[in-house]
Design an enzyme around this catalytic site. Structure first.
Site, PDB file in Angstrom:
ATOM      1  N   TYR A   1      28.686 -49.674  46.026  1.00  0.00           N
ATOM      2  CA  TYR A   1      29.271 -49.652  47.379  1.00  0.00           C
ATOM      3  C   TYR A   1      30.712 -50.177  47.386  1.00  0.00           C
ATOM      4  CZ  TYR A   1      24.325 -49.393  48.858  1.00  0.00           C
ATOM      5  OH  TYR A   1      22.999 -49.054  49.018  1.00  0.00           O
TER       6      TYR A   1
ATOM      7  N   HIS B   1      19.273 -49.693  40.749  1.00  0.00           N
ATOM      8  CA  HIS B   1      19.573 -48.882  41.941  1.00  0.00           C
ATOM      9  C   HIS B   1      18.814 -47.553  41.978  1.00  0.00           C
ATOM     10  CE1 HIS B   1      22.941 -48.293  45.101  1.00  0.00           C
ATOM     11  NE2 HIS B   1      21.875 -47.600  45.429  1.00  0.00           N
TER      12      HIS B   1
HETATM   13  N1  LIG Z   1      18.810 -48.028  47.430  1.00  0.00           N
HETATM   14  C1  LIG Z   1      19.443 -46.923  47.771  1.00  0.00           C
HETATM   15  O1  LIG Z   1      19.568 -45.962  46.986  1.00  0.00           O
HETATM   16  C2  LIG Z   1      20.036 -46.822  49.130  1.00  0.00           C
HETATM   17  C3  LIG Z   1      20.384 -45.560  49.641  1.00  0.00           C
HETATM   18  C4  LIG Z   1      20.900 -45.497  50.935  1.00  0.00           C
HETATM   19  C5  LIG Z   1      21.051 -46.664  51.668  1.00  0.00           C
HETATM   20  N2  LIG Z   1      20.724 -47.879  51.151  1.00  0.00           N
HETATM   21  C6  LIG Z   1      20.906 -49.143  51.912  1.00  0.00           C
HETATM   22  O2  LIG Z   1      20.262 -49.023  53.180  1.00  0.00           O
HETATM   23  C7  LIG Z   1      21.209 -49.234  54.205  1.00  0.00           C
HETATM   24  C8  LIG Z   1      20.843 -48.418  55.434  1.00  0.00           C
HETATM   25  O3  LIG Z   1      20.732 -47.051  55.135  1.00  0.00           O
HETATM   26  P1  LIG Z   1      21.817 -45.979  55.629  1.00  0.00           P
HETATM   27  O4  LIG Z   1      23.117 -46.646  55.755  1.00  0.00           O
HETATM   28  O5  LIG Z   1      21.680 -44.826  54.706  1.00  0.00           O
HETATM   29  O6  LIG Z   1      21.232 -45.451  57.018  1.00  0.00           O
HETATM   30  P2  LIG Z   1      20.710 -46.075  58.391  1.00  0.00           P
HETATM   31  O7  LIG Z   1      20.838 -47.533  58.438  1.00  0.00           O
HETATM   32  O8  LIG Z   1      19.392 -45.447  58.677  1.00  0.00           O
HETATM   33  O9  LIG Z   1      21.718 -45.408  59.430  1.00  0.00           O
HETATM   34  C9  LIG Z   1      23.049 -45.785  59.563  1.00  0.00           C
HETATM   35  C10 LIG Z   1      23.643 -44.882  60.640  1.00  0.00           C
HETATM   36  O10 LIG Z   1      22.887 -45.023  61.829  1.00  0.00           O
HETATM   37  C11 LIG Z   1      23.711 -45.432  62.903  1.00  0.00           C
HETATM   38  N3  LIG Z   1      22.993 -46.484  63.623  1.00  0.00           N
HETATM   39  C12 LIG Z   1      22.713 -47.746  63.205  1.00  0.00           C
HETATM   40  N4  LIG Z   1      22.052 -48.417  64.161  1.00  0.00           N
HETATM   41  C13 LIG Z   1      21.913 -47.569  65.202  1.00  0.00           C
HETATM   42  C14 LIG Z   1      21.319 -47.691  66.468  1.00  0.00           C
HETATM   43  N5  LIG Z   1      20.765 -48.823  66.887  1.00  0.00           N
HETATM   44  N6  LIG Z   1      21.357 -46.603  67.312  1.00  0.00           N
HETATM   45  C15 LIG Z   1      21.927 -45.458  66.910  1.00  0.00           C
HETATM   46  N7  LIG Z   1      22.497 -45.281  65.701  1.00  0.00           N
HETATM   47  C16 LIG Z   1      22.504 -46.333  64.859  1.00  0.00           C
HETATM   48  C17 LIG Z   1      24.989 -45.936  62.276  1.00  0.00           C
HETATM   49  O11 LIG Z   1      26.095 -45.548  63.077  1.00  0.00           O
HETATM   50  P3  LIG Z   1      27.183 -46.623  63.593  1.00  0.00           P
HETATM   51  O12 LIG Z   1      27.857 -47.154  62.374  1.00  0.00           O
HETATM   52  O13 LIG Z   1      28.050 -45.764  64.458  1.00  0.00           O
HETATM   53  O14 LIG Z   1      26.414 -47.666  64.346  1.00  0.00           O
HETATM   54  C18 LIG Z   1      25.063 -45.202  60.938  1.00  0.00           C
HETATM   55  O15 LIG Z   1      25.743 -43.973  61.090  1.00  0.00           O
HETATM   56  C19 LIG Z   1      22.538 -48.844  53.556  1.00  0.00           C
HETATM   57  O16 LIG Z   1      23.642 -49.288  54.284  1.00  0.00           O
HETATM   58  C20 LIG Z   1      22.373 -49.464  52.199  1.00  0.00           C
HETATM   59  O17 LIG Z   1      22.597 -50.874  52.267  1.00  0.00           O
HETATM   60  C21 LIG Z   1      20.188 -47.961  49.896  1.00  0.00           C
END
Ligand SMILES: NC(=O)c1ccc[n+]([C@@H]2O[C@H](COP(=O)([O-])OP(=O)(O)OC[C@H]3O[C@@H](n4cnc5c(N)ncnc54)[C@H](OP(=O)(O)O)[C@@H]3O)[C@@H](O)[C@H]2O)c1
Length: 272
Positions: A47, A105
């Site tokens: 990241y 990861h």
């Molecule tokens: N281990 C892995 O391979 C892996 C892969 C992917 C992700 N991750 C981790 O998991 C975390 C979360 O996953 P993600 O970032 O893929 O997706 P997520 O948290 O499901 O979604 C993030 C998106 O949802 C929006 N959002 C957040 N809260 C909201 C709410 N209350 N209402 C409406 N929209 C909302 C955000 O927009 P805004 O910014 O406009 O609020 C952003 O665009 C990552 O940041 C990372 O730390 C790990």
């Protein structure tokens, strides 16, 4: 805050995801999240924000020991010497002496899993991480990892939300005492427009996102939603003052489509 207990680890049920958060924005969000009561931050080498996560942590004034920090080792550092070196580099960027959870990861079929897990256990024994785990591991890989790893694994971090059921991975984790940490827990924001979640939310005076996150923590899953908006930080953690009924839990479970959906990498992951 609730906690998910797994093989000795105590993981706060809600954490802040930081993928794609960079620079000042990242540091400010981490600081604000901690000031609002978050006690779990998820980052990764790939990241490119470990430095800013560390800055946010220090700026928050919250005691280091009260925060659960996870980072993840990228797949190009899975050879044993690389793993130890890159863990030290992560700690230097974070300016921490240890993280709480250190994950592989993604699986990397080009390096023998036994060697990588041996190295992961070694850095844990050296005190660089309090707990270790894996991410994006299928059922077969979880079974293999549990058998091979000289130290207990605390979790498998996988994509999990109402549109991706993950039944078999969850069962495998439960069998071996691993926590499931749900990434993309609000399906990258797609749940915002979900009618079922919104309807259930009306009953509890909560948003669709809050119902979705509550559904996850009621399963004893830890969820790490990401937001770049300060106002959503509070929304995503304000889920501990209501409870979904069994019937409501069931209705959300029904949302998972049989075959899963395409993820961001353009394929439907074969977790089972
Ligand atoms: N281990 C892995 O391979 C892996 C892969 C992917 C992700 N991750 C981790 O998991 C975390 C979360 O996953 P993600 O970032 O893929 O997706 P997520 O948290 O499901 O979604 C993030 C998106 O949802 C929006 N959002 C957040 N809260 C909201 C709410 N209350 N209402 C409406 N929209 C909302 C955000 O927009 P805004 O910014 O406009 O609020 C952003 O665009 C990552 O940041 C990372 O730390 C790990």
């Amino acid at each position: 805050m609730q906690f998910v207990e797994a093989n000795g680890a105590r993981i706060p049920a809600i954490g802040l995801g930081t993928w794609e958060l960079r620079g000042r924005t990242c540091a400010r969000l981490v600081e604000q999240a901690l000031k609002l009561g978050y006690r779990h931050i998820d980052t990764a080498q790939i990241y490119e924000n470990e430095r800013e996560v560390g800055e946010g942590l220090r700026a928050s004034g919250v005691r280091r020991d009260d925060v659960f920090v996870t980072t993840k080792i990228w797949t190009t550092h899975f050879a044993p010497n690389d793993l130890e070196r890159s863990t030290k580099e992560s700690l230097a960027r974070l300016r921490l002496s240890a993280v709480d959870l250190l994950l592989l990861h993604w699986p990397n079929p080009h390096v023998p899993l036994a060697e990588t897990l041996g190295a992961l256990a070694h850095v844990k024994r050296l005190g660089m991480s309090r707990h270790i785990g894996v991410s994006n591991f299928t059922v077969a890989l979880v079974e293999e990892a549990v058998a091979l790893c000289p130290e207990p694994l605390a979790c498998d971090q996988v994509e999990y939300h109402p549109y991706l059921g993950q039944t078999k991975v969850r069962e495998a984790c439960a069998r071996h005492g691993l926590a499931v940490v749900a990434y993309s827990p609000v399906a990258k924001g797609r749940i915002k427009n979900d009618r079922t979640l919104a309807r259930i939310g009306q009953v509890h005076h909560k948003t669709a996102a809050q119902v979705c996150l509550r559904w996850l923590v009621q399963q004893n899953v830890s969820a790490i939603p990401r937001t770049s908006k300060i106002e959503r930080l509070s929304e995503n953690i304000d889920i501990f003052d209501f409870e979904l009924s069994q019937e409501e839990m069931h209705q959300v479970f029904q949302l998972a489509s049989a075959g899963g959906r395409l993820n961001d990498f353009g394929f439907a992951p074969k977790w089972d």
